[in-house]
Structure formats: C-alpha cells, structure tokens
Design a protein around this motif. Structure first.
Motif, mmCIF file in Angstrom:
data_model
loop_
_atom_site.group_PDB
_atom_site.id
_atom_site.type_symbol
_atom_site.label_atom_id
_atom_site.label_comp_id
_atom_site.label_asym_id
_atom_site.label_seq_id
_atom_site.Cartn_x
_atom_site.Cartn_y
_atom_site.Cartn_z
ATOM 1 N N ILE A 120 0.813 -1.208 0.000
ATOM 2 C CA ILE A 120 0.000 0.000 0.000
ATOM 3 C C ILE A 120 0.855 1.270 0.000
ATOM 4 O O ILE A 120 0.483 2.281 -0.607
ATOM 5 N N ARG A 124 0.442 4.345 -2.613
ATOM 6 C CA ARG A 124 0.260 5.753 -2.251
ATOM 7 C C ARG A 124 1.225 6.649 -3.020
ATOM 8 O O ARG A 124 0.841 7.714 -3.533
ATOM 9 N N THR A 138 -8.090 12.006 -2.127
ATOM 10 C CA THR A 138 -8.278 10.606 -1.739
ATOM 11 C C THR A 138 -7.886 10.402 -0.278
ATOM 12 O O THR A 138 -6.886 10.961 0.182
ATOM 13 N N ASP A 139 -8.664 9.610 0.426
ATOM 14 C CA ASP A 139 -8.330 9.238 1.805
ATOM 15 C C ASP A 139 -7.167 8.244 1.758
ATOM 16 O O ASP A 139 -7.371 7.044 1.591
ATOM 17 N N ALA A 141 -5.342 7.066 3.949
ATOM 18 C CA ALA A 141 -5.306 6.084 5.036
ATOM 19 C C ALA A 141 -6.187 4.878 4.737
ATOM 20 O O ALA A 141 -6.115 3.863 5.442
ATOM 21 N N ASN A 142 -7.001 4.987 3.687
ATOM 22 C CA ASN A 142 -7.933 3.914 3.326
ATOM 23 C C ASN A 142 -7.386 3.174 2.108
ATOM 24 O O ASN A 142 -7.455 3.687 0.984
ATOM 25 N N PRO A 143 -6.832 1.966 2.285
ATOM 26 C CA PRO A 143 -6.238 1.245 1.153
ATOM 27 C C PRO A 143 -7.210 0.994 0.008
ATOM 28 O O PRO A 143 -6.823 1.009 -1.157
ATOM 29 N N VAL A 144 -8.489 0.761 0.335
ATOM 30 C CA VAL A 144 -9.479 0.499 -0.714
ATOM 31 C C VAL A 144 -9.624 1.723 -1.610
ATOM 32 O O VAL A 144 -9.642 1.613 -2.842
ATOM 33 N N ARG A 145 -9.706 2.916 -1.018
ATOM 34 C CA ARG A 145 -9.872 4.137 -1.814
ATOM 35 C C ARG A 145 -8.625 4.428 -2.646
ATOM 36 O O ARG A 145 -8.733 4.913 -3.782
ATOM 37 N N ARG A 147 -6.555 2.163 -3.884
ATOM 38 C CA ARG A 147 -6.560 1.212 -5.006
ATOM 39 C C ARG A 147 -7.612 1.584 -6.036
ATOM 40 O O ARG A 147 -7.379 1.474 -7.242
ATOM 41 N N ARG A 148 -8.788 2.030 -5.591
ATOM 42 C CA ARG A 148 -9.838 2.392 -6.546
ATOM 43 C C ARG A 148 -9.424 3.618 -7.366
ATOM 44 O O ARG A 148 -9.710 3.703 -8.565
#
Length: 284
Positions: A120, A124, A138-139, A141-145, A147-148
């Motif tokens: 991750i 970033r 983008t957040d 700290a949020n791995p999903v966001r 990656r999206r």
C-alpha cells in the motif's frame, strides 16, 4: 425519474404500454441478480433491459451502465423503437442524457489483481506521482480508496457517451415529502414481510459476503447485521426506513438541478395524462 417509492416504475410501465416502448433500468442495484425484494425489482422483468446482469460480488458503475445503455438505444433507434429509461440513480440518467464526455470503464480484473498484490505504501506514492490532485482528494489512510483511485487512472478510458438523435423528454415524479415518507415506511415493512431477510440469508448461503458491492443497496447490510444477531429486527427496520428517507431527500435535491426536467403530480391518472401530453408535444 423520481425518488425511491415515488411510483415511477408503475408510471414507466403504463407509458411503455401506450408507446410500445422498451424499458431500460437505471437503478444501480437492480442490475444485481438475487437482490430482488430489497431493490423492489419490477414484476415483469422480461420487459426490461439491464436488470439481473451482474452478480452481487461484481463491481459495476455509471461507466459500465452508460456503455451498455447507449448500445441498447442505438439498436432501438435503428429499429424505430421507443425507449423509456427508468430509475432512481440520477447520475446514470444524467450521464446518459447529457452525454458526458469522460466516463470510467469497469475495473480491469488484471489491474485490480496487480494492485491488490502491491504494497500500500508503494501504491500511495504511485498515486501521488500520477495525479497529485486526485491524491489530495483521496483518503490515503484507506487502502481500498487508494486502489480504486489507481484503478480509474490506470484503467482504459471509455469513449464519450453518444446518443442516437432521439426526440427526448425527461419526466420527474415528485410526491410531497410527507406522502413519500409514509410510502417508504410502508414499503420497507412489506419488503421484510415478503421475504427480504430470507433473500439475504439465501445469498449468504450461496457464498456472497456482506461487503460485496451489491450489498451497498440500502437495508441489505443492516438486515445482514440482524441475521448475525448484532441488532434486533425492529431496530433494523427503523434504521432502514431512516436511511431510505435520507436517500430520497438526496434524490429530490439532485432532481431540483436536473436539466430540462418536467415535474409530474403524484396521482396516477394525472401523472399519466400530463406525461402523455408532454410526450405528444415532443413528437409533434
């Protein structure tokens, strides 16, 4: 168009019968197979396009929907066929009718797999390097966001939306708030009585998981929590009603800014009459 529980499905089906029109679903969650009760799918699904086209664990969004919808519209236009697009997902309809110039394609499975296998911190840094502006929004700290965001940047862009030269009219069914709130409460209770919880239980037994994309539809994750004994049934129903009312409020706000929207009254006969009058004016 219209907020949830406004009666737009019944109106669309009535108009489709009068106009010999094909119906195209524009509800973001009726595209998912098995999510029937909780998304209030129409009884005559065979009359619709773009219903039951995805599994609940498949990602799907406005880019994929507009790509499929414009192909259906091109075919209908070539056959001189009327079409009614119906649904409460305002972004889908606006992107289609306003012919958005830039739409993201559905995630490439290979790109998604590669990103999921990458550290991750590296992702970033890649996002900051590729597009600092998107990275700033983008957040991180949020791995999903993260990656999206990279999926959208690294995926293949879609061609701009292009519609055939249909004569178009955009209709909005907008009941008063108190009437809509009453309908939402009644319909939610009816959905639970008609097997919504059993539907979720079956989908769980089929191997789908609470976090799958389809279960972002209002009520599914709340009732899933009830099935797992995290909350009681009364609390689950009350929470679902409150969430649905908030969503309907957001839909009404969206519709107030909808370009060239013709607002219709809420009585069935009056709505049909006014809709046909406006359609006849367009066709003259």
């Amino acid at each position: 168009m219209g907020p949830t529980a406004s009666g737009k499905t019944a109106l669309a089906e009535d108009l489709a019968g009068r106009l010999e029109a094909r119906l195209i679903n524009a509800d973001a969650f009726q595209v998912y197979r098995g999510l029937d009760v909780g998304t209030a799918k129409p009884a005559r699904r065979e009359d619709y396009e773009l219903i039951d086209i995805k599994e609940p664990n498949e990602a799907f969004g406005v880019g994929g929907w507009t790509h499929l919808a414009q192909a259906i519209l091109a075919s209908a236009f070539a056959r001189n066929r009327n079409v009614i697009v119906v649904g409460g997902t305002g972004l889908y309809i606006r992107a289609l009718f306003e012919e958005y110039a830039s739409m993201a394609a559905e995630p490439d499975p290979e790109v998604r797999a590669r990103l999921n296998e990458t550290n991750i911190e590296e992702l970033r840094e890649r996002l900051r390097r590729l597009d600092p502006a998107i990275a700033a929004r983008t957040d991180m700290a949020n791995p999903v966001r993260v990656r999206r965001a990279l999926e959208r940047l690294e995926g293949k862009p879609m061609d701009p939306v292009r519609l055939p030269p249909f004569r178009k009219v955009k209709l909005g069914l907008l009941p008063p708030t108190d009437l809509l709130d009453e309908r939402i409460a009644r319909r939610t209770s009816e959905m639970v009585h008609n097997g919504w919880i059993q539907e979720i239980e079956r989908l769980s037994q089929e191997g789908f998981r609470r976090g799958d994309p389809g279960f972002r539809a209002i009520g599914y994750r709340t009732l899933w929590d009830h099935l797992e004994r995290k909350i009681g049934l009364d609390e689950a129903i009350a929470t679902t009603i409150a969430e649905t009312r908030r969503y309907a409020k957001r839909q009404r706000t969206w519709l107030r800014s909808e370009p060239e929207l013709v607002e219709l009254s809420t009585t069935d006969d009056d709505a049909v009459r006014k809709a046909m009058e406006r359609i006849d004016n367009v066709l003259m």
